[in-house]
Design a protein around this motif. Sequence first.
Motif, PDB file in Angstrom:
ATOM      1  N   VAL A  88       0.601   4.269  -5.584  1.00 57.48           N
ATOM      2  CA  VAL A  88       0.913   5.049  -6.461  1.00 57.48           C
ATOM      3  C   VAL A  88      -0.234   5.380  -7.685  1.00 57.48           C
ATOM      4  CG1 VAL A  88       2.042   3.580  -7.682  1.00 57.48           C
ATOM      5  CG2 VAL A  88       2.953   6.007  -7.964  1.00 57.48           C
ATOM      6  N   ASP A  89      -1.269   4.400  -7.750  1.00 57.14           N
ATOM      7  CA  ASP A  89      -2.387   4.109  -8.732  1.00 57.14           C
ATOM      8  C   ASP A  89      -3.074   5.002  -7.975  1.00 57.14           C
ATOM      9  OD1 ASP A  89      -0.956   3.814 -10.672  1.00 57.14           O
ATOM     10  OD2 ASP A  89      -1.244   1.473  -9.759  1.00 57.14           O
ATOM     11  N   PHE A 139       6.508   9.134  -7.894  1.00 57.71           N
ATOM     12  CA  PHE A 139       5.799   8.779  -9.071  1.00 57.71           C
ATOM     13  C   PHE A 139       6.214   7.024  -9.509  1.00 57.71           C
ATOM     14  CE2 PHE A 139       8.926  11.487 -10.884  1.00 57.71           C
ATOM     15  CZ  PHE A 139       9.734  10.171 -11.618  1.00 57.71           C
ATOM     16  N   ARG A 173       6.861   3.363 -10.041  1.00 63.17           N
ATOM     17  CA  ARG A 173       5.208   1.754 -10.175  1.00 63.17           C
ATOM     18  C   ARG A 173       6.844   0.889  -9.797  1.00 63.17           C
ATOM     19  NH1 ARG A 173       2.359   6.299 -11.928  1.00 63.17           N
ATOM     20  NH2 ARG A 173       0.430   6.147 -11.780  1.00 63.17           N
ATOM     21  N   HIS A 216       4.445  10.013   3.024  1.00 59.31           N
ATOM     22  CA  HIS A 216       5.112   9.740   2.176  1.00 59.31           C
ATOM     23  C   HIS A 216       6.603   9.069   3.415  1.00 59.31           C
ATOM     24  CE1 HIS A 216       3.704   9.989  -1.889  1.00 59.31           C
ATOM     25  NE2 HIS A 216       2.777  10.489  -1.137  1.00 59.31           N
ATOM     26  N   SER A 271       3.257  15.838  -9.112  1.00 62.49           N
ATOM     27  CA  SER A 271       4.377  15.213  -9.351  1.00 62.49           C
ATOM     28  C   SER A 271       3.998  14.197 -10.115  1.00 62.49           C
ATOM     29  CB  SER A 271       4.870  15.095  -8.424  1.00 62.49           C
ATOM     30  OG  SER A 271       5.555  15.766  -7.778  1.00 62.49           O
ATOM     31  N   ARG A 272       2.970  13.159  -9.961  1.00 66.39           N
ATOM     32  CA  ARG A 272       3.415  12.199 -10.820  1.00 66.39           C
ATOM     33  C   ARG A 272       2.238  11.907 -11.736  1.00 66.39           C
ATOM     34  NH1 ARG A 272       0.929  10.762  -5.047  1.00 66.39           N
ATOM     35  NH2 ARG A 272      -0.920  11.678  -5.306  1.00 66.39           N
ATOM     36  N   ARG A 273       1.612  13.618 -11.940  1.00 66.10           N
ATOM     37  CA  ARG A 273       1.243  13.259 -13.681  1.00 66.10           C
ATOM     38  C   ARG A 273       2.375  14.100 -14.227  1.00 66.10           C
ATOM     39  NH1 ARG A 273      -2.455  16.203 -11.892  1.00 66.10           N
ATOM     40  NH2 ARG A 273      -1.773  18.169 -12.273  1.00 66.10           N
ATOM     41  N   SER A 327       5.316  13.678 -13.939  1.00 63.08           N
ATOM     42  CA  SER A 327       6.566  12.218 -13.423  1.00 63.08           C
ATOM     43  C   SER A 327       7.808  13.521 -13.052  1.00 63.08           C
ATOM     44  CB  SER A 327       6.840  11.666 -14.496  1.00 63.08           C
ATOM     45  OG  SER A 327       5.896  10.610 -14.896  1.00 63.08           O
TER      46      SER A 327
END
Length: 227
Positions: free
Chosen positions: A55-56, A73, A75, A95, A123-125, A127
């Motif tokens: 994820v990172d 997103f 962790r 995914h 999406s990760r940025r 959340s």
Amino acid sequence: MSHVRNLLGEINALIGHGLSYTSASKAWDVYEGYLFSLVVSTAGSLGATVYYEDVDGTNVKDLVFRTSPGQIFSRVQPYTHAIVQFGHAPALEVHLGVQVQGGSRVLHECDVLVLPAEEAALSRRMSMAPRGGKCLLAIECKYYVSSQLGIGAARNFEGAITDLKPQMNLFVSNTGAPNVVKYLSARKRGYEREVVPSNVDTVGYTRAKIREAFKEFLSKHAPSIVI
């Protein structure tokens, strides 16, 4: 137990990395990983460069897969996704078990999901769950050992896909049921049954549908690439 061992052996043969699954894992979880490995290995066989990240964004060799629905997103653990790159085309991500937002803004789980890396990064940025309409391929995986595939699974799939509206969809199971076939066919949903490592024909049909999804993506974003 033999079901799990067979699936694990095939996953290792297809992608050859350390896995978080073990012989004690649930068969239906490992089946999702098997379909993930089919998507990834199909991409590789078509000329794509494939590698794995957490994820990172750290490159990884040991793959950590979800066994319950989660956010892209999250962790909680360093969950793994695959990066698929066809030449100069925009990168894609693959995914397992992530939640996706439908047009109704309701979240739905996608067992295996292929989406643009740009959408996944957003999406990760932010959340937030990725948007279903931005996704390339959503696969529902159903694996039964002692019970039968029921019409309820097909109805749930239809409801989710109608809300998500991915570019392509596919319902895959290790067993078959005539009423499920009739239901999904009437609604023009992708469906492959009896997809297990030992069934070369159905695995080939499933790979062909996965190829169609990649082909459709490239026709829009990199039409000079032939797969």
